[in-house]
Design an enzyme around this catalytic site. Structure first.
Site, PDB file in Angstrom:
ATOM      1  CB  SER A 142      -0.942   0.001   1.214  1.00 52.83           C
ATOM      2  OG  SER A 142      -1.833  -1.088   1.153  1.00 52.83           O
ATOM      3  CE  LYS A 157      -7.208  -7.299   5.728  1.00 51.11           C
ATOM      4  NZ  LYS A 157      -7.353  -7.926   4.401  1.00 51.11           N
ATOM      5  N   GLY A 206     -10.006 -16.043   9.134  1.00 51.14           N
ATOM      6  CA  GLY A 206      -9.774 -14.706   9.665  1.00 51.14           C
ATOM      7  C   GLY A 206     -10.502 -13.632   8.888  1.00 51.14           C
ATOM      8  CE1 TYR A 223       2.360  -7.033  -1.704  1.00 49.82           C
ATOM      9  CE2 TYR A 223       0.405  -7.713  -0.485  1.00 49.82           C
ATOM     10  CZ  TYR A 223       1.554  -6.955  -0.586  1.00 49.82           C
ATOM     11  OH  TYR A 223       1.900  -6.112   0.445  1.00 49.82           O
ATOM     12  N   GLY A 245      -2.744 -12.274  -5.392  1.00 56.21           N
ATOM     13  CA  GLY A 245      -3.606 -11.231  -4.864  1.00 56.21           C
ATOM     14  C   GLY A 245      -3.303  -9.818  -5.317  1.00 56.21           C
TER      15      GLY A 245
END
Length: 249
Positions: A21, A70, A132, A211, A232
């Site tokens: 990110s 998350k 998860g 990824y 991913g």
């Protein structure tokens, strides 16, 4: 196109120096001329440290959330989008004009958009490895696609089967196998979910949310049996762009 004033964004997670990110958004801001926009990692060792991120500083406008927070971040938020509430996991947070924190889930959107081009009529059911927060977004996307699924975990529960239950019949019945666990992520690139990989065929999709590395052992082993594979990265790009839209509402 130039953005005025300072606007800070970032990623909340644990041990996230490898993060996609930060690089993605930093390059995006530079390429688009968004002057004053920054993206940083908020690497916290426990979710209890979440309030130490200074949200009262008005230039923080949005956050992404990654493993393992998350689900546990939710009690720290002021509200959730309808879909995030249904999913039970958050990977995007918008700081409203009033300074409130609203949680969203863009994982499901990214996964769904990246999976659709792979689907063929014989891809009827899915196994989701892991239970998860990431797996919850995957499950929600599969629900929207009307693809039945079963969760797989280390120990069987009321809502999942264990890995040792998976056999040739399982692979006959489930043509999409999705790794929603962190097993195989860099630097532990030799690790892989414990599956009977010999039962993969060219009729199977092996999808890994990981990824980094680009091809995990899970994907290599499935590809060796002829399976179609997908990592991913596209999911991450799609969910990141969705997050950007949410932050700019």
């Amino acid at each position: 196109m130039t953005e005025s004033n300072t606007r800070r964004f970032g990623l909340v997670g644990r041990n996230i120096s490898y993060s996609f990110s930060k690089k993605y958004f930093t390059e995006k801001f530079a390429a688009a001329g968004f002057e004053g926009c920054t993206y940083e990692n908020f690497d916290i060792q426990d979710i209890q440290d979440f309030p130490t991120i200074r949200f009262e500083n008005k230039d923080i406008q949005g956050l992404n959330v990654t493993i393992p927070y998350k689900e546990t971040v939710i009690p720290y938020l002021d509200s959730l989008s309808k879909k995030a509430a249904l999913i039970g996991a958050v990977n995007t947070i918008r700081v409203t004009k009033k300074g409130k924190l609203k949680g969203y889930n863009t994982d499901y959107f990214g996964f769904k958009k990246s999976l659709i081009p792979l689907l063929q009529p014989h891809h009827k059911k899915a196994l989701i490895l892991g239970t998860g927060g990431a797996s919850k977004g995957v499950a929600f996307a599969l629900d929207e696609l009307d693809i039945p699924y079963v969760f797989v975990s280390r120990e069987a529960t009321e809502t999942s089967i264990s890995y040792d239950r998976i056999n040739a019949t399982t692979f006959d019945n489930y043509q999409i196998i999705i790794n929603a666990t962190p097993v195989g992520t860099s630097p532990n690139t030799d690790a892989f979910p414990l599956l009977p990989y010999s039962f993969f065929t060219e009729k199977h999709i092996a999808y890994d949310l990981i990824y980094n590395p680009a091809e995990t052992q899970f994907l290599k082993k499935a590809a060796a049996q002829g399976a179609q594979t997908k990592n991913g990265l596209d999911m991450l790009i799609f969910q990141a762009e969705k997050a950007w839209k949410i932050w700019n509402k």
